[in-house]
Motif scaffolding. Sequence first.
Motif, PDB file in Angstrom:
ATOM      1  N   VAL A   3       0.827  -1.326   0.030  1.00  0.00           N
ATOM      2  CA  VAL A   3       0.194  -0.145   0.051  1.00  0.00           C
ATOM      3  C   VAL A   3       0.994   1.057  -0.007  1.00  0.00           C
ATOM      4  O   VAL A   3       0.705   2.329  -0.787  1.00  0.00           O
ATOM      5  CB  VAL A   3      -0.865  -0.022   1.401  1.00  0.00           C
ATOM      6  CG1 VAL A   3      -1.509   1.155   1.548  1.00  0.00           C
ATOM      7  CG2 VAL A   3      -1.747  -1.168   1.009  1.00  0.00           C
ATOM      8  N   LEU A   4       1.914   1.358   0.795  1.00  0.00           N
ATOM      9  CA  LEU A   4       2.769   2.352   1.029  1.00  0.00           C
ATOM     10  C   LEU A   4       3.396   2.672  -0.386  1.00  0.00           C
ATOM     11  O   LEU A   4       3.598   3.982  -0.865  1.00  0.00           O
ATOM     12  CB  LEU A   4       3.892   2.147   2.066  1.00  0.00           C
ATOM     13  CG  LEU A   4       4.990   3.432   2.187  1.00  0.00           C
ATOM     14  CD1 LEU A   4       4.184   4.657   2.516  1.00  0.00           C
ATOM     15  CD2 LEU A   4       5.969   2.829   3.073  1.00  0.00           C
ATOM     16  N   TYR A   5       3.838   1.603  -1.082  1.00  0.00           N
ATOM     17  CA  TYR A   5       4.429   1.966  -2.386  1.00  0.00           C
ATOM     18  C   TYR A   5       3.650   2.619  -3.466  1.00  0.00           C
ATOM     19  O   TYR A   5       3.924   3.372  -4.324  1.00  0.00           O
ATOM     20  CB  TYR A   5       5.179   0.463  -3.138  1.00  0.00           C
ATOM     21  CG  TYR A   5       5.853   0.758  -4.363  1.00  0.00           C
ATOM     22  CD1 TYR A   5       7.113   1.357  -4.238  1.00  0.00           C
ATOM     23  CD2 TYR A   5       5.218   0.151  -5.468  1.00  0.00           C
ATOM     24  CE1 TYR A   5       7.870   1.528  -5.839  1.00  0.00           C
ATOM     25  CE2 TYR A   5       6.034   0.261  -6.593  1.00  0.00           C
ATOM     26  CZ  TYR A   5       7.178   1.123  -6.805  1.00  0.00           C
ATOM     27  OH  TYR A   5       7.831   1.140  -8.064  1.00  0.00           O
ATOM     28  N   LEU A   6       2.301   1.932  -3.383  1.00  0.00           N
ATOM     29  CA  LEU A   6       1.325   2.473  -4.205  1.00  0.00           C
ATOM     30  C   LEU A   6       1.013   3.908  -4.062  1.00  0.00           C
ATOM     31  O   LEU A   6       0.877   4.652  -4.933  1.00  0.00           O
ATOM     32  CB  LEU A   6      -0.152   1.576  -4.067  1.00  0.00           C
ATOM     33  CG  LEU A   6      -0.073   0.381  -4.631  1.00  0.00           C
ATOM     34  CD1 LEU A   6      -1.058  -0.776  -4.265  1.00  0.00           C
ATOM     35  CD2 LEU A   6       0.298   0.362  -6.164  1.00  0.00           C
ATOM     36  N   CYS A   7       0.902   4.239  -2.610  1.00  0.00           N
ATOM     37  CA  CYS A   7       0.796   5.895  -2.214  1.00  0.00           C
ATOM     38  C   CYS A   7       1.750   6.499  -2.572  1.00  0.00           C
ATOM     39  O   CYS A   7       1.726   7.833  -3.453  1.00  0.00           O
ATOM     40  CB  CYS A   7       0.644   5.841  -0.845  1.00  0.00           C
ATOM     41  SG  CYS A   7      -0.913   5.128  -0.171  1.00  0.00           S
ATOM     42  N   VAL A   8       3.176   5.846  -2.897  1.00  0.00           N
ATOM     43  CA  VAL A   8       4.238   6.882  -3.347  1.00  0.00           C
ATOM     44  C   VAL A   8       4.136   7.051  -4.763  1.00  0.00           C
ATOM     45  O   VAL A   8       4.440   8.061  -5.218  1.00  0.00           O
ATOM     46  CB  VAL A   8       5.642   6.219  -3.062  1.00  0.00           C
ATOM     47  CG1 VAL A   8       6.681   6.691  -3.660  1.00  0.00           C
ATOM     48  CG2 VAL A   8       5.828   6.067  -1.416  1.00  0.00           C
ATOM     49  N   LEU A   9       3.688   5.917  -5.313  1.00  0.00           N
ATOM     50  CA  LEU A   9       3.642   6.180  -7.125  1.00  0.00           C
ATOM     51  C   LEU A   9       2.360   7.100  -7.383  1.00  0.00           C
ATOM     52  O   LEU A   9       2.446   7.935  -8.319  1.00  0.00           O
ATOM     53  CB  LEU A   9       2.949   4.752  -7.637  1.00  0.00           C
ATOM     54  CG  LEU A   9       4.086   3.743  -7.513  1.00  0.00           C
ATOM     55  CD1 LEU A   9       3.594   2.338  -8.107  1.00  0.00           C
ATOM     56  CD2 LEU A   9       5.318   4.086  -8.297  1.00  0.00           C
ATOM     57  N   GLY A  10       1.541   7.257  -6.536  1.00  0.00           N
ATOM     58  CA  GLY A  10       0.265   8.084  -6.604  1.00  0.00           C
ATOM     59  C   GLY A  10       0.874   9.682  -6.535  1.00  0.00           C
ATOM     60  O   GLY A  10       0.643  10.308  -7.256  1.00  0.00           O
ATOM     61  N   LEU A  11       1.655   9.780  -5.418  1.00  0.00           N
ATOM     62  CA  LEU A  11       2.191  11.113  -5.217  1.00  0.00           C
ATOM     63  C   LEU A  11       3.125  11.609  -6.489  1.00  0.00           C
ATOM     64  O   LEU A  11       3.021  12.637  -6.790  1.00  0.00           O
ATOM     65  CB  LEU A  11       2.950  10.926  -3.900  1.00  0.00           C
ATOM     66  CG  LEU A  11       4.019  12.130  -3.517  1.00  0.00           C
ATOM     67  CD1 LEU A  11       2.648  13.304  -3.116  1.00  0.00           C
ATOM     68  CD2 LEU A  11       4.604  12.193  -2.156  1.00  0.00           C
ATOM     69  N   VAL A  12       3.910  10.542  -6.875  1.00  0.00           N
ATOM     70  CA  VAL A  12       5.112  11.122  -7.726  1.00  0.00           C
ATOM     71  C   VAL A  12       4.316  11.327  -9.086  1.00  0.00           C
ATOM     72  O   VAL A  12       4.509  12.171  -9.822  1.00  0.00           O
ATOM     73  CB  VAL A  12       5.848   9.824  -8.120  1.00  0.00           C
ATOM     74  CG1 VAL A  12       6.688   9.823  -9.489  1.00  0.00           C
ATOM     75  CG2 VAL A  12       6.885   9.439  -6.957  1.00  0.00           C
ATOM     76  N   GLN A  13       3.313  10.492  -9.564  1.00  0.00           N
ATOM     77  CA  GLN A  13       2.581  10.726 -10.830  1.00  0.00           C
ATOM     78  C   GLN A  13       1.826  11.919 -10.662  1.00  0.00           C
ATOM     79  O   GLN A  13       1.852  12.758 -11.746  1.00  0.00           O
ATOM     80  CB  GLN A  13       1.565   9.560 -10.873  1.00  0.00           C
ATOM     81  CG  GLN A  13       0.421   9.702 -12.084  1.00  0.00           C
ATOM     82  CD  GLN A  13       1.564   9.479 -13.324  1.00  0.00           C
ATOM     83  OE1 GLN A  13       2.560   8.985 -13.499  1.00  0.00           O
ATOM     84  NE2 GLN A  13       0.743  10.010 -14.592  1.00  0.00           N
ATOM     85  N   GLY A  14       0.998  12.345  -9.682  1.00  0.00           N
ATOM     86  CA  GLY A  14       0.282  13.597  -9.522  1.00  0.00           C
ATOM     87  C   GLY A  14       1.299  14.795  -9.402  1.00  0.00           C
ATOM     88  O   GLY A  14       0.902  15.910 -10.031  1.00  0.00           O
TER      89      GLY A  14
END
Length: 250
Positions: A3-14
Amino acid sequence: MEVLYLCVLGLVQGLCEFLPISSSGHLVLLSRLFGIEDSLFVSIVLHVATLMAVVIVFRKDVLYMIKHPLSPQTINLCLATIPTCIIVLVLMPLVNSSFGGGYLAVCFFISAGLLFFTQRSPKSATCFTKKNALIMGIAQGLAVFPGISRSGTTICAGLLSGGDKKECAKFSFLMSLPIIFLSMIMEIGEIALGGQSVTVKPVGMILAFLIAFAVGILSIKLMIKLTEKSNFKWFSLYLVLLGIVTLFLI
């Protein structure tokens, strides 16, 4: 994926999709650092989030273009999209190999140099023409490599070709709509043809979508303000430092 890695990906993408620091470059770097293979499904969801962010911020422009398909703004969007698609198709074999990270540092340096050069350029204008749209479309096609910022490259191309600062920023985000949509279609096709299974935690995916969407909206508004001031120096410096770090990591 955790979950943490997915949240990081979301932050980076946005954050990186709309700021001039290359979301694809950061995602490739993260995947190499964490040793996690890219997921097409995650990429699609994050693309939807950033697509929605653009639609929300520029909803009036989007509705106007839908209602007026022959308006100058719609025609400019078509003019920009055509060369982008042609260039991407021609460069596709090279682009696919670049996602291995081999050219990542060089591409970060290219983005940094372009931002620095545009920052120091005295050019300014109060209009936006078909020529600006076409040049920005060509720039968007060349910015398909990870590490070369799509938003940064297109905005710089618009400014250097004599376009109005605010209009160049707005058009850069609007011209991302068809490209993000086409990227999603291609990724969906790859999943369908490849028969890939989806092994992503729903909670993490929802959080990643919401983060990418919310941060994307903030990033768009921030970039518009920075473009009006031609304030790119800190992004240029960041990319130089990131390029140096990438040389040692990949």
